[in-house]
Design a protein around this motif. Structure first.
Motif, PDB file in Angstrom:
ATOM      1  N   LEU A   1     -13.729   5.123   2.754  1.00  0.00           N
ATOM      2  CA  LEU A   1     -13.173   6.424   2.401  1.00  0.00           C
ATOM      3  C   LEU A   1     -13.393   7.370   3.565  1.00  0.00           C
ATOM      4  CD1 LEU A   1     -11.829   7.969   0.006  1.00  0.00           C
ATOM      5  CD2 LEU A   1     -14.123   8.742  -0.628  1.00  0.00           C
ATOM      6  N   SER A   2     -12.337   8.029   3.983  1.00  0.00           N
ATOM      7  CA  SER A   2     -12.444   8.937   5.122  1.00  0.00           C
ATOM      8  C   SER A   2     -11.520  10.134   4.923  1.00  0.00           C
ATOM      9  CB  SER A   2     -12.078   8.208   6.427  1.00  0.00           C
ATOM     10  OG  SER A   2     -10.737   7.716   6.365  1.00  0.00           O
ATOM     11  N   ARG A   3     -11.659  11.110   5.822  1.00  0.00           N
ATOM     12  CA  ARG A   3     -10.812  12.299   5.771  1.00  0.00           C
ATOM     13  C   ARG A   3      -9.635  12.124   6.709  1.00  0.00           C
ATOM     14  NH1 ARG A   3     -12.606  18.498   7.482  1.00  0.00           N
ATOM     15  NH2 ARG A   3     -10.533  19.452   7.211  1.00  0.00           N
ATOM     16  N   LYS A   4      -8.476  12.448   6.226  1.00  0.00           N
ATOM     17  CA  LYS A   4      -7.262  12.449   7.049  1.00  0.00           C
ATOM     18  C   LYS A   4      -6.616  13.815   6.861  1.00  0.00           C
ATOM     19  CE  LYS A   4      -3.837  10.634   9.503  1.00  0.00           C
ATOM     20  NZ  LYS A   4      -4.008  10.309  10.930  1.00  0.00           N
ATOM     21  N   ASP A   5      -6.876  14.727   7.796  1.00  0.00           N
ATOM     22  CA  ASP A   5      -6.451  16.122   7.663  1.00  0.00           C
ATOM     23  C   ASP A   5      -7.024  16.697   6.360  1.00  0.00           C
ATOM     24  OD1 ASP A   5      -5.018  15.972  10.076  1.00  0.00           O
ATOM     25  OD2 ASP A   5      -3.310  15.071   9.037  1.00  0.00           O
ATOM     26  N   ASN A   6      -6.177  17.125   5.441  1.00  0.00           N
ATOM     27  CA  ASN A   6      -6.664  17.679   4.181  1.00  0.00           C
ATOM     28  C   ASN A   6      -6.474  16.678   3.041  1.00  0.00           C
ATOM     29  OD1 ASN A   6      -8.032  19.952   3.156  1.00  0.00           O
ATOM     30  ND2 ASN A   6      -6.195  20.600   2.044  1.00  0.00           N
ATOM     31  N   THR A   7      -6.566  15.395   3.394  1.00  0.00           N
ATOM     32  CA  THR A   7      -6.319  14.312   2.444  1.00  0.00           C
ATOM     33  C   THR A   7      -7.450  13.295   2.524  1.00  0.00           C
ATOM     34  OG1 THR A   7      -3.919  14.566   2.666  1.00  0.00           O
ATOM     35  CG2 THR A   7      -4.687  12.480   1.806  1.00  0.00           C
TER      36      THR A   7
ATOM     37  N   LYS B   1      -8.445   9.444   2.500  1.00  0.00           N
ATOM     38  CA  LYS B   1      -7.828   8.151   2.809  1.00  0.00           C
ATOM     39  C   LYS B   1      -8.760   7.037   2.367  1.00  0.00           C
ATOM     40  CE  LYS B   1      -6.122   5.368   6.703  1.00  0.00           C
ATOM     41  NZ  LYS B   1      -5.988   5.326   8.200  1.00  0.00           N
ATOM     42  N   PHE B   2      -8.297   6.209   1.445  1.00  0.00           N
ATOM     43  CA  PHE B   2      -9.111   5.092   0.955  1.00  0.00           C
ATOM     44  C   PHE B   2      -8.450   3.784   1.349  1.00  0.00           C
ATOM     45  CE2 PHE B   2     -10.231   1.956  -2.378  1.00  0.00           C
ATOM     46  CZ  PHE B   2     -11.600   1.882  -2.127  1.00  0.00           C
ATOM     47  N   ILE B   3      -9.210   2.937   2.071  1.00  0.00           N
ATOM     48  CA  ILE B   3      -8.711   1.612   2.468  1.00  0.00           C
ATOM     49  C   ILE B   3      -9.521   0.562   1.722  1.00  0.00           C
ATOM     50  CG2 ILE B   3      -8.334   0.005   4.376  1.00  0.00           C
ATOM     51  CD1 ILE B   3      -8.292   2.378   6.273  1.00  0.00           C
TER      52      ILE B   3
ATOM     53  N   GLY C   1      -6.750  -3.706   2.784  1.00  0.00           N
ATOM     54  CA  GLY C   1      -5.544  -3.586   1.987  1.00  0.00           C
ATOM     55  C   GLY C   1      -4.733  -2.374   2.403  1.00  0.00           C
ATOM     56  N   THR C   2      -3.744  -2.033   1.601  1.00  0.00           N
ATOM     57  CA  THR C   2      -2.881  -0.890   1.903  1.00  0.00           C
ATOM     58  C   THR C   2      -3.636   0.416   1.663  1.00  0.00           C
ATOM     59  OG1 THR C   2      -0.964  -2.177   1.186  1.00  0.00           O
ATOM     60  CG2 THR C   2      -0.681   0.216   1.372  1.00  0.00           C
ATOM     61  N   PRO C   3      -3.669   1.310   2.664  1.00  0.00           N
ATOM     62  CA  PRO C   3      -4.367   2.596   2.481  1.00  0.00           C
ATOM     63  C   PRO C   3      -3.743   3.418   1.358  1.00  0.00           C
ATOM     64  CG  PRO C   3      -3.838   2.222   4.801  1.00  0.00           C
ATOM     65  CD  PRO C   3      -3.082   1.187   4.014  1.00  0.00           C
ATOM     66  N   LYS C   4      -4.588   4.150   0.647  1.00  0.00           N
ATOM     67  CA  LYS C   4      -4.129   5.074  -0.386  1.00  0.00           C
ATOM     68  C   LYS C   4      -4.569   6.477  -0.002  1.00  0.00           C
ATOM     69  CE  LYS C   4      -4.544   1.500  -3.950  1.00  0.00           C
ATOM     70  NZ  LYS C   4      -5.207   1.102  -5.230  1.00  0.00           N
ATOM     71  N   PHE C   5      -3.656   7.436  -0.161  1.00  0.00           N
ATOM     72  CA  PHE C   5      -3.940   8.811   0.244  1.00  0.00           C
ATOM     73  C   PHE C   5      -4.003   9.706  -0.989  1.00  0.00           C
ATOM     74  CE2 PHE C   5      -2.031   6.710   3.851  1.00  0.00           C
ATOM     75  CZ  PHE C   5      -2.825   7.118   4.907  1.00  0.00           C
ATOM     76  N   ILE C   6      -5.056  10.512  -1.058  1.00  0.00           N
ATOM     77  CA  ILE C   6      -5.275  11.380  -2.215  1.00  0.00           C
ATOM     78  C   ILE C   6      -5.427  12.813  -1.722  1.00  0.00           C
ATOM     79  CG2 ILE C   6      -6.702  11.808  -4.253  1.00  0.00           C
ATOM     80  CD1 ILE C   6      -7.870   8.962  -3.851  1.00  0.00           C
ATOM     81  N   PRO C   7      -4.493  13.719  -2.050  1.00  0.00           N
ATOM     82  CA  PRO C   7      -4.637  15.128  -1.654  1.00  0.00           C
ATOM     83  C   PRO C   7      -5.917  15.713  -2.228  1.00  0.00           C
ATOM     84  CG  PRO C   7      -2.422  14.669  -2.474  1.00  0.00           C
ATOM     85  CD  PRO C   7      -3.253  13.474  -2.786  1.00  0.00           C
TER      86      PRO C   7
END
Length: 334
Positions: free
Chosen positions: A13-19, A21-23, A32-38
């Protein structure tokens, strides 16, 4: 509206801008396919798989006011990351401590927790008794035990009555549930499917109460019924007593009697039974639906969700501690 996210798979789990990102990562290390959660849509995270994260992420989560609750493979709650306690107030801390240290005032609050718990337990039993489930013996026994609460003089005595109420209540599960037997309460480890669901559901209820306490001025480590201890949020255990019959037990009866969860959704080991991921997902879905259900609140004169009822309970306790009004536990009125 913010919502709870459940992470079942191991991953990063990491930060991607203001989102967020879970891989997901499988047991062989394949991504697997990354999932992005605002992040603005997240109230809290429940992690059932191992999570790879760094301090920068937790700084980000802390600033966003997002709690993270961790559980091990056997579904035991292991701890929480809680953002800075921005609502804690000195006056409330002092009053909460005073009520704990004063034996009479502590006992008064503790009795209210048992009063609310027993009332909601009896409501559950009457509901099924009126639907051709013979629960007369349990109803009579729990009413008898509940009548002794008012005359108790010490917390250990009160806890003994509470334990007997629970034991009698759980003996009714074999009648309420159609095709599964509880055969008494077994914990750490649960020995059958019903006990596995009770342990899992109680854990969810506990963390739900902890989350709502965090959004008030109450200190979760200072409790009244359960003895405060090291490294545990015992006030959440107090509040959970009131809400387990409503939020957990009703969901267990539903998912088993409607066969939404079956024996295939459990892993059977020599000395324990635990939920598979399929069972966890089904139970959590039913639990979230229960939290989102609304009732017409008699005092507020508006629709209120079960989740919000837990926060209202925290507010009522806060007012009692500040001596603004006498605390009355939540009791089902329908």
């Amino acid at each position: 509206m913010k919502k709870t996210y459940y992470l079942f798979n191991p991953g990063r789990l990491s930060r991607k801008d203001n989102t967020l990102k879970f891989i997901p990562v499988d047991e062989n290390g394949r991504e697997g396919t990354p999932k992005f959660i605002p992040v603005e849509g997240v109230s809290d995270l429940y992690c059932f798989g191992s999570l790879d994260a760094n301090s920068a992420l937790f700084n980000f989560l802390g600033k966003a006011g997002i709690s993270v609750h961790f559980f091990d493979y056997y579904e035991h709650y292991t701890g929480s990351f809680q953002p800075k306690e921005y609502l804690l107030a000195g006056k409330m801390q002092i009053q909460q401590t005073k009520h704990y240290l004063d034996g009479e005032r502590r006992l008064k609050i503790a009795k209210k927790f048992i009063e609310g718990s027993a009332f909601n337990i009896l409501k559950n039993l009457r509901y099924y008794h009126n639907r051709n489930k013979d629960l007369e013996a349990q109803l009579v026994k729990i009413q008898e035990l509940n009548s002794k609460v008012g005359s108790t003089q010490a917390i250990p005595e009160l806890m003994g009555i509470e334990g007997n109420i629970r034991q009698t209540y759980y003996s009714a599960f074999d009648t309420i549930i159609n095709e599964h037997a509880m055969e008494g309460r077994s914990m750490r480890p649960p020995l059958n499917e019903v006990n596995a669901l009770v342990s899992f559901g109680n854990m969810l209820c506990y963390t739900q109460c902890l989350d709502q306490i965090y959004h008030t001025q109450l200190n979760p480590t200072i409790s009244f019924l359960h003895e405060p201890g090291y490294r545990r949020y015992s006030l959440a255990l107090d509040l959970a007593e009131i809400f387990k019959p409503i939020l957990v037990d009703r969901v267990i009866f539903r998912v088993l009697n409607k066969k939404e969860i079956q024996s295939k959704d459990f892993d059977f080991h020599v000395n324990r039974v635990i939920l598979k991921e399929s069972g966890k997902r089904t139970f959590i879905k039913a639990f979230e639906e229960r939290l989102a259900e609304t009732i017409a609140h008699r005092t507020l004169k508006k629709q209120v969700s079960y989740k919000h009822l837990v926060k209202l309970e925290c507010y009522k306790l806060s007012k009692h501690l500040l001596e603004m009004e006498t605390y009355q536990p939540f009791k089902i009125w329908w």
